[in-house]
Design a protein around this motif. Structure first.
Motif, mmCIF file in Angstrom:
data_model
loop_
_atom_site.group_PDB
_atom_site.id
_atom_site.type_symbol
_atom_site.label_atom_id
_atom_site.label_comp_id
_atom_site.label_asym_id
_atom_site.label_seq_id
_atom_site.Cartn_x
_atom_site.Cartn_y
_atom_site.Cartn_z
ATOM 1 N N GLN A 106 -8.128 -12.114 -4.634
ATOM 2 C CA GLN A 106 -8.216 -10.838 -3.952
ATOM 3 C C GLN A 106 -7.113 -10.713 -2.892
ATOM 4 O O GLN A 106 -6.670 -11.707 -2.324
ATOM 5 C CB GLN A 106 -9.594 -10.676 -3.316
ATOM 6 C CG GLN A 106 -10.715 -10.670 -4.345
ATOM 7 C CD GLN A 106 -12.063 -10.453 -3.718
ATOM 8 O OE1 GLN A 106 -12.205 -9.711 -2.752
ATOM 9 N NE2 GLN A 106 -13.084 -11.104 -4.267
ATOM 10 N N MET A 107 -6.723 -9.489 -2.630
ATOM 11 C CA MET A 107 -5.610 -9.207 -1.714
ATOM 12 C C MET A 107 -5.849 -7.868 -1.043
ATOM 13 O O MET A 107 -6.328 -6.920 -1.671
ATOM 14 C CB MET A 107 -4.298 -9.165 -2.507
ATOM 15 C CG MET A 107 -3.077 -8.683 -1.748
ATOM 16 S SD MET A 107 -1.667 -8.452 -2.871
ATOM 17 C CE MET A 107 -0.392 -7.926 -1.715
ATOM 18 N N LEU A 108 -5.515 -7.777 0.234
ATOM 19 C CA LEU A 108 -5.516 -6.493 0.937
ATOM 20 C C LEU A 108 -4.072 -6.003 0.986
ATOM 21 O O LEU A 108 -3.237 -6.541 1.709
ATOM 22 C CB LEU A 108 -6.101 -6.624 2.348
ATOM 23 C CG LEU A 108 -7.541 -7.113 2.436
ATOM 24 C CD1 LEU A 108 -8.076 -6.925 3.864
ATOM 25 C CD2 LEU A 108 -8.445 -6.395 1.444
ATOM 26 N N ALA A 132 -4.119 8.729 -4.856
ATOM 27 C CA ALA A 132 -5.562 8.482 -4.739
ATOM 28 C C ALA A 132 -5.886 7.027 -4.418
ATOM 29 O O ALA A 132 -7.061 6.674 -4.315
ATOM 30 C CB ALA A 132 -6.266 8.885 -6.033
ATOM 31 N N THR A 133 -4.883 6.168 -4.252
ATOM 32 C CA THR A 133 -5.127 4.768 -3.915
ATOM 33 C C THR A 133 -5.961 4.684 -2.633
ATOM 34 O O THR A 133 -5.571 5.243 -1.606
ATOM 35 C CB THR A 133 -3.798 4.023 -3.712
ATOM 36 O OG1 THR A 133 -3.050 4.067 -4.928
ATOM 37 C CG2 THR A 133 -4.037 2.573 -3.318
ATOM 38 N N PRO A 134 -7.108 3.992 -2.640
ATOM 39 C CA PRO A 134 -7.964 3.961 -1.457
ATOM 40 C C PRO A 134 -7.397 3.069 -0.346
ATOM 41 O O PRO A 134 -6.815 2.021 -0.618
ATOM 42 C CB PRO A 134 -9.288 3.395 -1.992
ATOM 43 C CG PRO A 134 -8.892 2.578 -3.176
ATOM 44 C CD PRO A 134 -7.707 3.276 -3.781
ATOM 45 N N TYR A 135 -7.578 3.497 0.887
ATOM 46 C CA TYR A 135 -7.191 2.693 2.045
ATOM 47 C C TYR A 135 -7.917 3.240 3.259
ATOM 48 O O TYR A 135 -8.490 4.322 3.226
ATOM 49 C CB TYR A 135 -5.674 2.726 2.265
ATOM 50 C CG TYR A 135 -5.150 4.032 2.816
ATOM 51 C CD1 TYR A 135 -4.868 4.180 4.165
ATOM 52 C CD2 TYR A 135 -4.956 5.134 1.980
ATOM 53 C CE1 TYR A 135 -4.396 5.378 4.666
ATOM 54 C CE2 TYR A 135 -4.486 6.329 2.475
ATOM 55 C CZ TYR A 135 -4.206 6.443 3.824
ATOM 56 O OH TYR A 135 -3.743 7.643 4.327
ATOM 57 N N SER A 136 -7.890 2.487 4.352
ATOM 58 C CA SER A 136 -8.496 2.987 5.580
ATOM 59 C C SER A 136 -7.702 2.528 6.794
ATOM 60 O O SER A 136 -6.868 3.244 7.307
ATOM 61 C CB SER A 136 -9.959 2.566 5.683
ATOM 62 O OG SER A 136 -10.527 3.025 6.882
ATOM 63 N N CYS A 137 -7.911 1.268 7.224
ATOM 64 C CA CYS A 137 -7.400 0.876 8.539
ATOM 65 C C CYS A 137 -5.910 0.571 8.567
ATOM 66 O O CYS A 137 -5.291 0.659 9.619
ATOM 67 C CB CYS A 137 -8.177 -0.334 9.056
ATOM 68 S SG CYS A 137 -7.783 -1.884 8.209
ATOM 69 N N LEU A 194 0.833 -1.208 0.000
ATOM 70 C CA LEU A 194 0.000 0.000 0.000
ATOM 71 C C LEU A 194 0.868 1.259 0.000
ATOM 72 O O LEU A 194 0.577 2.222 -0.722
ATOM 73 C CB LEU A 194 -0.928 -0.005 1.210
ATOM 74 C CG LEU A 194 -1.769 1.250 1.409
ATOM 75 C CD1 LEU A 194 -2.718 1.469 0.234
ATOM 76 C CD2 LEU A 194 -2.556 1.174 2.714
ATOM 77 N N ASP A 195 1.924 1.279 0.810
ATOM 78 C CA ASP A 195 2.824 2.438 0.835
ATOM 79 C C ASP A 195 3.332 2.749 -0.566
ATOM 80 O O ASP A 195 3.341 3.908 -1.011
ATOM 81 C CB ASP A 195 4.028 2.164 1.738
ATOM 82 C CG ASP A 195 3.673 2.136 3.205
ATOM 83 O OD1 ASP A 195 2.643 2.718 3.575
ATOM 84 O OD2 ASP A 195 4.432 1.525 3.974
ATOM 85 N N CYS A 197 -8.750 -1.365 0.814
ATOM 86 C CA CYS A 197 -7.607 -1.418 -0.103
ATOM 87 C C CYS A 197 -7.571 -2.696 -0.928
ATOM 88 O O CYS A 197 -6.542 -3.017 -1.529
ATOM 89 C CB CYS A 197 -6.300 -1.251 0.668
ATOM 90 S SG CYS A 197 -5.911 -2.664 1.728
ATOM 91 N N ARG A 198 -8.663 -3.423 -1.006
ATOM 92 C CA ARG A 198 -8.734 -4.693 -1.735
ATOM 93 C C ARG A 198 -8.345 -4.497 -3.215
ATOM 94 O O ARG A 198 -8.812 -3.594 -3.889
ATOM 95 C CB ARG A 198 -10.163 -5.215 -1.646
ATOM 96 C CG ARG A 198 -10.401 -6.567 -2.254
ATOM 97 C CD ARG A 198 -11.886 -6.891 -2.209
ATOM 98 N NE ARG A 198 -12.472 -6.613 -0.914
ATOM 99 C CZ ARG A 198 -13.135 -7.513 -0.181
ATOM 100 N NH1 ARG A 198 -13.312 -8.736 -0.631
ATOM 101 N NH2 ARG A 198 -13.649 -7.165 0.982
ATOM 102 N N ARG A 199 -7.463 -5.368 -3.704
ATOM 103 C CA ARG A 199 -7.063 -5.370 -5.109
ATOM 104 C C ARG A 199 -7.149 -6.788 -5.658
ATOM 105 O O ARG A 199 -7.042 -7.766 -4.906
ATOM 106 C CB ARG A 199 -5.628 -4.847 -5.278
ATOM 107 C CG ARG A 199 -5.400 -3.429 -4.768
ATOM 108 C CD ARG A 199 -6.145 -2.390 -5.587
ATOM 109 N NE ARG A 199 -5.566 -2.218 -6.896
ATOM 110 C CZ ARG A 199 -4.668 -1.286 -7.194
ATOM 111 N NH1 ARG A 199 -4.242 -0.445 -6.261
ATOM 112 N NH2 ARG A 199 -4.200 -1.171 -8.418
ATOM 113 N N ASN A 200 -7.303 -6.901 -6.977
ATOM 114 C CA ASN A 200 -7.334 -8.192 -7.644
ATOM 115 C C ASN A 200 -5.939 -8.531 -8.165
ATOM 116 O O ASN A 200 -5.319 -7.716 -8.867
ATOM 117 C CB ASN A 200 -8.328 -8.180 -8.803
ATOM 118 C CG ASN A 200 -9.759 -8.137 -8.320
ATOM 119 O OD1 ASN A 200 -10.102 -8.738 -7.308
ATOM 120 N ND2 ASN A 200 -10.600 -7.407 -9.027
#
Length: 368
Positions: free
Chosen positions: A350-352, A312-317, A303-304, A325-328
């Motif tokens: 799927q991957m977080l 703009a990459t979405p994330y939260s916790c 994610l970093d 932040c789920r991606r395929n």
């Protein structure tokens, strides 16, 4: 069954000539090309909006002491004739101070107010100087610059919601509570702090709790110390409630550790810094559509690296709980470290990306 309708021919020439009008053909071509682009949706079903990192000139329109060591600022555009960009609960701003320091603060006002933004800042004498500058050297009329709002902590307006705030962590949760009350959701809010005198916005929160059973103010000095995770999670309005939490790291960590044994369904955090990576090994990411390859070091998350490439990459916790932040993954082996995805979702690729990784030297291809 009625026959398929025959498509209409291109508009006739505006001047009666024996061919299609060239200007109308041009407009038709432009419309066919640009309309799908301008109205397309992202993978979450939202309209895509070009992101911007431009800073907006702003002025401090008002200052209010909200609690011991906490001051709120109302920020207005330097051009009062132009409404400020819209935002949703959970959003934050980058604020560039007159000294050149840049800091992030959650918006804690009313999203319906397009004339001003409100932030609140706790004074930290041992910090890096941003809070001291705001408390000591930023009077009404001061000029600064602000970013467009960004939301890494989105509020999904779940039917049952538990909001947990520690100290100044109330700032992103106050607009969520306001939105929950507006929508008639089954919500509870627990606000903890060292003492009542240090806990901002108590009056505003109380005004939202018209029934008298939704708000819990929990000062440590009146209860012999901080609340434990079981006490905090025990305020959930029922099984399946979603938890939104912002506060100090020890509180976040204790609730995370106890979450699996609670009846709550989903946990959303806001952390000002991500948890450190443990047992990480370097790997790479390949973005299938663009062909870009990104190196992920052993001490950083996927994610970093994705956010560095695309802010703009979405994330939260950032903890593998919420799923934002789920991606395929279309190729490669994933080391799943989340606590949200089912075995089937993992098998589907799927991957977080906030916590999950890949074996050393592996390349993960992401569908994006």
């Amino acid at each position: 069954m009625s026959p398929e309708p025959t498509p209409l021919p291109p508009p006739p020439d505006l001047y009666g000539r024996g061919r299609d009008d060239r200007f109308m053909r041009f407009l038709d071509t432009v419309t066919r090309f640009y309309l799908p682009i301008s109205t397309r949706r992202d993978r979450y079903g939202r309209r895509t909006v070009p992101s911007t990192s431009a800073l907006l000139p702003a002025v401090v329109a008002a200052r209010t002491v909200e609690a011991e060591g906490v001051v709120s600022l109302h920020l207005r555009s330097a051009d009062s004739s132009v409404p400020l960009p819209a935002w949703q609960p959970g959003a934050h701003l980058d604020v560039e101070l007159p000294s050149g320091l840049r800091r992030q603060y959650s918006l804690c006002g009313d999203p319906a107010d397009r004339n001003s933004y409100r932030i609140a800042v706790r004074r930290i004498d041992t910090g890096a100087g941003g809070s001291l500058e705001i408390h000591q050297n930023l009077p009404v009329g001061s000029e600064l610059t602000i970013s467009h709002p960004r939301n890494a902590f989105p509020f999904a307006a779940d039917p049952a919601v538990l909001l947990i705030a520690g100290g100044i962590g109330i700032t992103p949760l106050l607009p969520m509570a306001r939105e929950a009350a507006r929508r008639g959701l089954d919500w509870r809010l627990v606000h903890t702090g060292r003492s009542r005198a240090t806990m901002p916005f108590a009056a505003e929160l109380g005004a939202l709790d018209r029934d008298g059973g939704r708000l819990v103010l929990r000062p440590d000095d009146e209860h012999g110390g901080p609340a434990d995770a079981a006490e905090l999670l025990g305020h959930a309005p029922g099984p399946g409630a979603a938890v939104y939490m912002c506060g100090p790291a020890p509180m976040l960590d204790s609730v995370r550790a106890a979450f699996d044994d609670s009846p709550a369904r989903a946990l959303h955090f806001e952390r000002f810094s991500a948890a450190p990576v443990t047992d990480g090994r370097p790997f790479t990411l390949r973005l299938r559509r663009s062909g870009v390859t990104l190196a992920v070091p052993a001490d950083r998350s996927a994610l970093d690296v994705l956010r560095e490439h695309d802010p703009a990459t979405p994330y939260s916790c950032c903890q593998g709980y919420c799923g934002v932040c789920r991606r395929n993954v279309t190729a490669g082996t994933v080391e799943h470290r989340d606590r949200r995805l089912s075995d089937q979702e993992r098998a589907e690729g799927q991957m977080l990306v906030c916590v999950s990784r890949a074996p050393e030297g592996e390349c993960l291809e992401l569908d994006g």
